[in-house]
Design an enzyme around this catalytic site. Structure first.
Site, PDB file in Angstrom:
ATOM      1  N   GLY A  59       0.744  -1.263   0.018  1.00 32.10           N
ATOM      2  CA  GLY A  59      -0.065   0.010   0.030  1.00 32.10           C
ATOM      3  C   GLY A  59       0.731   1.373  -0.107  1.00 32.10           C
ATOM      4  O   GLY A  59       2.063   1.192  -0.060  1.00 32.10           O
TER       5      GLY A  59
ATOM      6  N   ASN B 250      -3.025  -8.387   0.205  1.00 29.70           N
ATOM      7  CA  ASN B 250      -3.880  -8.847  -0.678  1.00 29.70           C
ATOM      8  C   ASN B 250      -4.215  -8.307  -2.132  1.00 29.70           C
ATOM      9  O   ASN B 250      -5.334  -8.327  -2.812  1.00 29.70           O
ATOM     10  CB  ASN B 250      -5.265  -9.399  -0.018  1.00 29.70           C
ATOM     11  CG  ASN B 250      -6.156  -7.948   0.378  1.00 29.70           C
ATOM     12  OD1 ASN B 250      -5.549  -7.094   0.574  1.00 29.70           O
ATOM     13  ND2 ASN B 250      -7.298  -8.331   0.741  1.00 29.70           N
TER      14      ASN B 250
ATOM     15  N   THR C 267      -6.235  -2.326  -1.995  1.00 31.73           N
ATOM     16  CA  THR C 267      -5.940  -1.064  -2.494  1.00 31.73           C
ATOM     17  C   THR C 267      -4.676  -0.928  -2.863  1.00 31.73           C
ATOM     18  O   THR C 267      -4.274   0.115  -3.264  1.00 31.73           O
ATOM     19  CB  THR C 267      -6.450  -0.121  -1.094  1.00 31.73           C
ATOM     20  OG1 THR C 267      -5.848  -0.636   0.007  1.00 31.73           O
ATOM     21  CG2 THR C 267      -7.859  -0.056  -1.029  1.00 31.73           C
TER      22      THR C 267
ATOM     23  N   THR D  47     -10.932  -7.363   8.631  1.00 35.01           N
ATOM     24  CA  THR D  47      -9.655  -7.058   8.444  1.00 35.01           C
ATOM     25  C   THR D  47      -8.634  -6.419   9.983  1.00 35.01           C
ATOM     26  O   THR D  47      -7.949  -6.962  10.061  1.00 35.01           O
ATOM     27  CB  THR D  47      -9.221  -6.262   7.149  1.00 35.01           C
ATOM     28  OG1 THR D  47      -9.837  -6.842   6.029  1.00 35.01           O
ATOM     29  CG2 THR D  47      -7.780  -5.818   6.968  1.00 35.01           C
TER      30      THR D  47
ATOM     31  N   LYS E 216       2.944 -13.534  19.538  1.00 33.20           N
ATOM     32  CA  LYS E 216       2.905 -14.308  20.751  1.00 33.20           C
ATOM     33  C   LYS E 216       3.740 -15.443  20.530  1.00 33.20           C
ATOM     34  O   LYS E 216       4.712 -15.834  21.451  1.00 33.20           O
ATOM     35  CB  LYS E 216       1.558 -14.622  21.399  1.00 33.20           C
ATOM     36  CG  LYS E 216       1.483 -15.444  22.402  1.00 33.20           C
ATOM     37  CD  LYS E 216      -0.208 -15.755  22.948  1.00 33.20           C
ATOM     38  CE  LYS E 216      -0.278 -16.729  23.634  1.00 33.20           C
ATOM     39  NZ  LYS E 216      -1.354 -17.542  23.825  1.00 33.20           N
TER      40      LYS E 216
ATOM     41  N   TYR F 297     -14.637   1.194   9.970  1.00 32.77           N
ATOM     42  CA  TYR F 297     -13.266   1.464  10.207  1.00 32.77           C
ATOM     43  C   TYR F 297     -12.663   1.965  11.421  1.00 32.77           C
ATOM     44  O   TYR F 297     -11.721   1.496  12.245  1.00 32.77           O
ATOM     45  CB  TYR F 297     -12.730   2.515   9.386  1.00 32.77           C
ATOM     46  CG  TYR F 297     -11.432   3.009   9.005  1.00 32.77           C
ATOM     47  CD1 TYR F 297     -10.554   2.111   8.602  1.00 32.77           C
ATOM     48  CD2 TYR F 297     -10.905   4.429   9.542  1.00 32.77           C
ATOM     49  CE1 TYR F 297      -9.122   2.698   8.380  1.00 32.77           C
ATOM     50  CE2 TYR F 297      -9.753   4.587   9.676  1.00 32.77           C
ATOM     51  CZ  TYR F 297      -8.705   3.957   8.944  1.00 32.77           C
ATOM     52  OH  TYR F 297      -7.406   4.160   8.852  1.00 32.77           O
TER      53      TYR F 297
HETATM   54  P1  NAD Z   1      -3.606   1.958   1.668  1.00 36.88           P
HETATM   55  O1  NAD Z   1      -4.876   1.443   1.154  1.00 36.88           O
HETATM   56  O2  NAD Z   1      -2.642   2.269   0.593  1.00 36.88           O
HETATM   57  O3  NAD Z   1      -2.891   0.546   2.223  1.00 36.88           O
HETATM   58  C1  NAD Z   1      -3.447  -0.517   2.809  1.00 36.88           C
HETATM   59  C2  NAD Z   1      -2.872  -1.827   2.353  1.00 36.88           C
HETATM   60  O4  NAD Z   1      -3.505  -2.801   3.081  1.00 36.88           O
HETATM   61  C3  NAD Z   1      -3.127  -1.703   0.935  1.00 36.88           C
HETATM   62  O5  NAD Z   1      -1.794  -2.500   0.119  1.00 36.88           O
HETATM   63  C4  NAD Z   1      -4.068  -3.123   1.075  1.00 36.88           C
HETATM   64  O6  NAD Z   1      -4.097  -4.076  -0.393  1.00 36.88           O
HETATM   65  C5  NAD Z   1      -3.850  -4.098   2.016  1.00 36.88           C
HETATM   66  N1  NAD Z   1      -4.761  -4.783   2.804  1.00 36.88           N
HETATM   67  C6  NAD Z   1      -6.358  -4.256   2.891  1.00 36.88           C
HETATM   68  N2  NAD Z   1      -6.958  -5.415   3.438  1.00 36.88           N
HETATM   69  C7  NAD Z   1      -5.982  -6.460   3.471  1.00 36.88           C
HETATM   70  C8  NAD Z   1      -6.278  -7.664   3.951  1.00 36.88           C
HETATM   71  N3  NAD Z   1      -7.328  -8.250   4.422  1.00 36.88           N
HETATM   72  N4  NAD Z   1      -5.209  -8.487   3.982  1.00 36.88           N
HETATM   73  C9  NAD Z   1      -3.863  -8.138   3.685  1.00 36.88           C
HETATM   74  N5  NAD Z   1      -3.813  -6.971   3.101  1.00 36.88           N
HETATM   75  C10 NAD Z   1      -4.863  -6.019   3.003  1.00 36.88           C
HETATM   76  O7  NAD Z   1      -3.699   2.725   2.870  1.00 36.88           O
HETATM   77  P2  NAD Z   1      -2.464   3.460   3.744  1.00 36.88           P
HETATM   78  O8  NAD Z   1      -2.839   4.996   3.766  1.00 36.88           O
HETATM   79  O9  NAD Z   1      -1.054   3.000   3.125  1.00 36.88           O
HETATM   80  O10 NAD Z   1      -2.540   2.939   5.077  1.00 36.88           O
HETATM   81  C11 NAD Z   1      -2.035   1.843   5.806  1.00 36.88           C
HETATM   82  C12 NAD Z   1      -2.298   1.805   7.233  1.00 36.88           C
HETATM   83  O11 NAD Z   1      -2.241   3.160   7.814  1.00 36.88           O
HETATM   84  C13 NAD Z   1      -3.668   1.388   7.271  1.00 36.88           C
HETATM   85  O12 NAD Z   1      -3.888   0.425   8.352  1.00 36.88           O
HETATM   86  C14 NAD Z   1      -4.355   2.760   7.617  1.00 36.88           C
HETATM   87  O13 NAD Z   1      -5.778   2.409   8.555  1.00 36.88           O
HETATM   88  C15 NAD Z   1      -3.438   3.341   8.576  1.00 36.88           C
HETATM   89  N6  NAD Z   1      -3.672   4.637   8.538  1.00 36.88           N
HETATM   90  C16 NAD Z   1      -3.435   5.507   7.428  1.00 36.88           C
HETATM   91  C17 NAD Z   1      -3.500   6.773   7.414  1.00 36.88           C
HETATM   92  C18 NAD Z   1      -3.311   7.833   6.235  1.00 36.88           C
HETATM   93  O14 NAD Z   1      -3.577   8.750   6.285  1.00 36.88           O
HETATM   94  N7  NAD Z   1      -2.690   7.318   5.481  1.00 36.88           N
HETATM   95  C19 NAD Z   1      -4.089   7.553   8.549  1.00 36.88           C
HETATM   96  C20 NAD Z   1      -4.439   6.640   9.822  1.00 36.88           C
HETATM   97  C21 NAD Z   1      -3.982   5.315   9.673  1.00 36.88           C
END
Ligand code: NAD
Ligand code: UDP
Length: 316
Positions: free
Chosen positions: A11, A33, A36, A91, A104, A144
């Site tokens: 991601g 997976n 996104t 998820t 763990k 979420y």
């Molecule tokens: P993103 O959507 O680019 O990345 C999320 C990744 O998780 C993607 O590659 C997606 O394919 C993968 N994914 C989703 N469901 C999955 C599953 N069931 N199994 C395996 N992989 C899975 O988003 P991001 O901005 O890179 O966010 C990454 C993390 O940081 C997330 O957990 C998000 O909640 C957290 N976060 C991001 C922000 C932000 O502003 N970008 C803010 C707060 C928290």
């Protein structure tokens, strides 16, 4: 050399983190997976013999011998996490259970990418970690917000009950290169719209605020948090305290892209938080004086350059 598992590694944030860890000489297993994320984000890492890509969904268990786990797998854009809300909460919750179980068994340290969304539509401003939040438990953002809140609970319980070495960071809005052009989040939306000469879509009156952090500042904090002493579990806010309205952001993007685009207003989505700004005193204190170094204008310039290249090479 440590073996480090990064879930959600293909991601936006995960790909930057994998890159950083490899540059530090670590071995990285990137698990995703591709809901996104995309292979394109990590294509430049595939030649590295210390990098391994695994297609896997964290709603089912995953076994490996690892020293550290960064748990990022979860769609982060409202458009994507609301696409299949049941899958989103699975998820967060089942993913946390499986990764905590792995931590763990292997005695690995595990870091959870939590979010400022745990504060909901905050009544306390700016938000310190001690604030318990104002979250709707049955609205369209709940899959979420509540999923991430439950994941924090699981992390704390595995720590208290099983002595798992945990780290929780609450990430505030983060942006930068490799955001998906159709991600739906505000920074990528505005930049892509401005570069394409389309209207910038401000939701509501545009007076709601967010604090935007450039991705490099976040990755630095993640690595410092993982290295912090075991007795500092967090949760700790990681964000840039600069606060802007969405109208200010739209104007800034138009200025920096020298676009002729206009601003239009669309309806505000339900439960959209009115304000958000992190109190980062705890991070500064516990993470060796960490603070964001990239101001919004500089971060936007870098992100605009990235999307300009993307527009040249792909049809967005
Ligand atoms: P993103 O959507 O680019 O990345 C999320 C990744 O998780 C993607 O590659 C997606 O394919 C993968 N994914 C989703 N469901 C999955 C599953 N069931 N199994 C395996 N992989 C899975 O988003 P991001 O901005 O890179 O966010 C990454 C993390 O940081 C997330 O957990 C998000 O909640 C957290 N976060 C991001 C922000 C932000 O502003 N970008 C803010 C707060 C928290
Ligand atoms: N937003 C907007 N136009 C867009 C996308 C989002 O005005 O094209 C607004 C959205 O309503 C919210 C803010 O920008 O108030 C941040 O939205 P985003 O989806 O990036 O993240 P959130 O912080 O809401 O999870």
């Amino acid at each position: 050399m440590k073996r480090i598992l990064v879930t959600g590694g293909a991601g936006f944030i995960g790909s930057h983190l994998c890159e950083r860890l490899l540059n530090e000489g670590q071995e990285v297993i990137c698990l995703d997976n591709y809901f996104t994320g995309s292979k394109k984000n990590i294509l430049h890492l595939l030649h590295n013999k210390h990098f391994e890509m695994v297609r896997h969904d964290i709603t089912t268990p995953y076994l490996a011998e690892v020293d550290e786990i960064y748990n990022l797998a979860c769609p982060a854009s409202p458009v994507h996490y609301q696409y299949n809300p049941i899958k989103t909460i699975k998820t967060s919750v089942m993913g946390a259970i499986h990764m905590l179980g792995l931590a763990k068994r292997t005695k690995a340290k595990i870091l959870q990418a939590s979010t400022s969304e745990v504060y909901g539509d905050p009544a306390v401003h700016p938000q310190p970690e001690s604030y318990w939040g104002n979250v709707n438990c049955n609205g369209i953002r709940s899959c979420y917000d509540e999923g991430k809140r439950c994941a924090e609970t699981l992390f704390m319980d595995y720590h208290r009950q099983n002595n798992v070495r945990i780290k929780i960071i609450r990430i505030f809005n983060t942006y930068g290169p490799r955001m998906h052009p159709n991600d739906g989040r505000v920074v990528s939306n505005f930049i892509v719209q401005a570069l394409a000469g389309k209207d910038l879509t401000v939701y509501g009156d545009g007076r709601q605020t967010r604090s935007f952090q450039y991705v490099d500042d976040l990755v630095e904090a993640m690595v410092r948090m993982m290295a912090a002493p075991d007795d500092f579990t967090g949760p700790v806010n990681i964000g840039n305290p600069g606060e802007f309205t969405m109208l200010e952001l739209a104007e800034q993007v138009i200025k920096l892209t020298q676009s002729t685009s206009k601003i239009i207003h669309l309806p505000l989505p339900a439960d959209d938080p009115k304000q958000r700004r992190p109190d980062i005193s705890l991070a500064k204190e516990k993470l060796n004086g960490w603070q964001p170094l990239i101001p919004l204008e500089e971060g936007l310039r870098r992100t605009i350059d990235y999307f300009k290249q993307e527009l040249l090479t792909t049809q967005i």
